[in-house]
Write a protein that holds these residues in place. Sequence first.
Motif, short mmCIF file in Angstrom:
data_model
loop_
_atom_site.label_atom_id
_atom_site.label_comp_id
_atom_site.label_asym_id
_atom_site.label_seq_id
_atom_site.Cartn_x
_atom_site.Cartn_y
_atom_site.Cartn_z
N THR A 26 -1.16 -4.32 16.06
CA THR A 26 -2.50 -4.84 15.80
C THR A 26 -3.53 -4.13 16.64
O THR A 26 -3.24 -3.62 17.70
N SER A 31 -10.61 -6.13 14.28
CA SER A 31 -11.40 -5.74 13.13
C SER A 31 -10.74 -4.68 12.28
O SER A 31 -11.25 -4.29 11.26
N GLY A 32 -9.58 -4.17 12.74
CA GLY A 32 -8.91 -3.12 11.99
C GLY A 32 -9.46 -1.76 12.35
O GLY A 32 -9.01 -0.76 11.84
N ALA A 43 -2.80 -2.71 11.21
CA ALA A 43 -2.88 -4.16 11.38
C ALA A 43 -1.61 -4.79 10.84
O ALA A 43 -1.06 -4.35 9.85
N GLN A 45 0.56 -7.05 8.72
CA GLN A 45 0.34 -7.59 7.39
C GLN A 45 1.04 -8.93 7.25
O GLN A 45 2.19 -9.08 7.66
N ARG A 46 0.38 -9.91 6.69
CA ARG A 46 0.98 -11.22 6.45
C ARG A 46 2.06 -11.05 5.38
O ARG A 46 1.84 -10.42 4.36
N ASP A 138 -3.35 -9.03 1.10
CA ASP A 138 -4.46 -8.45 1.86
C ASP A 138 -5.04 -9.57 2.71
O ASP A 138 -5.76 -10.43 2.19
N GLN A 139 -4.68 -9.57 3.97
CA GLN A 139 -5.07 -10.61 4.93
C GLN A 139 -4.59 -11.97 4.43
O GLN A 139 -3.41 -12.22 4.39
N ASP A 140 -5.50 -12.85 4.03
CA ASP A 140 -5.13 -14.20 3.59
C ASP A 140 -5.09 -14.35 2.08
O ASP A 140 -5.08 -15.46 1.56
N ARG A 155 -4.73 -17.87 -2.11
CA ARG A 155 -5.15 -17.81 -0.73
C ARG A 155 -4.15 -18.58 0.13
O ARG A 155 -3.68 -19.64 -0.28
#
Length: 158
Positions: A26, A31-32, A43, A45-46, A138-140, A155
């Motif tokens: 991370t 903020s990436g 970053a 990834q979830r 992609d994120q959440d 989401r």
Amino acid sequence: MDKQRFTLAVLTIVPLVVACGSEKATSGSGSGSDSGSGASSVAAQRPVTGVDWQVQSITVNGATKNVHGKPYLAFNAKTGKVGGHLGCNAVNATATVRAGHITLGRPSTTRMMCDASLMGTERALLGLFNGQVDYRVDQDTATLTSANGTIVHARADK
């Protein structure tokens, strides 16, 4: 002497090799971005598994449908199953998750009848099952796309 030099070389190299593999995935800023150093960071990834994915929109045959009820899907890598709620009925099926793809088995649902809007959401979501689904996280947000063209945006439940 050769044995001592070899031992010294191993003792010098091993910590360097271990240190190279211990970077965190991370960014420090969250903020990436990399704070302008010219190098990019990766970053974390979830994963698609272990999350309750709340359905936000469903697109079938190019038309986005309103989502009714509170449908969600949860993929469990340990059990190889997906469970959730389709708007009216609960659902369970086998789910084999691989990088970018999920193979969903035939769905098993409860058999309640609900309002037509809830049943419409349910019918649309059933289009994901009994085949392969491509996914992207992609994120959440997760996007699931079935071979028949059904697209679901979901989401992560917080």
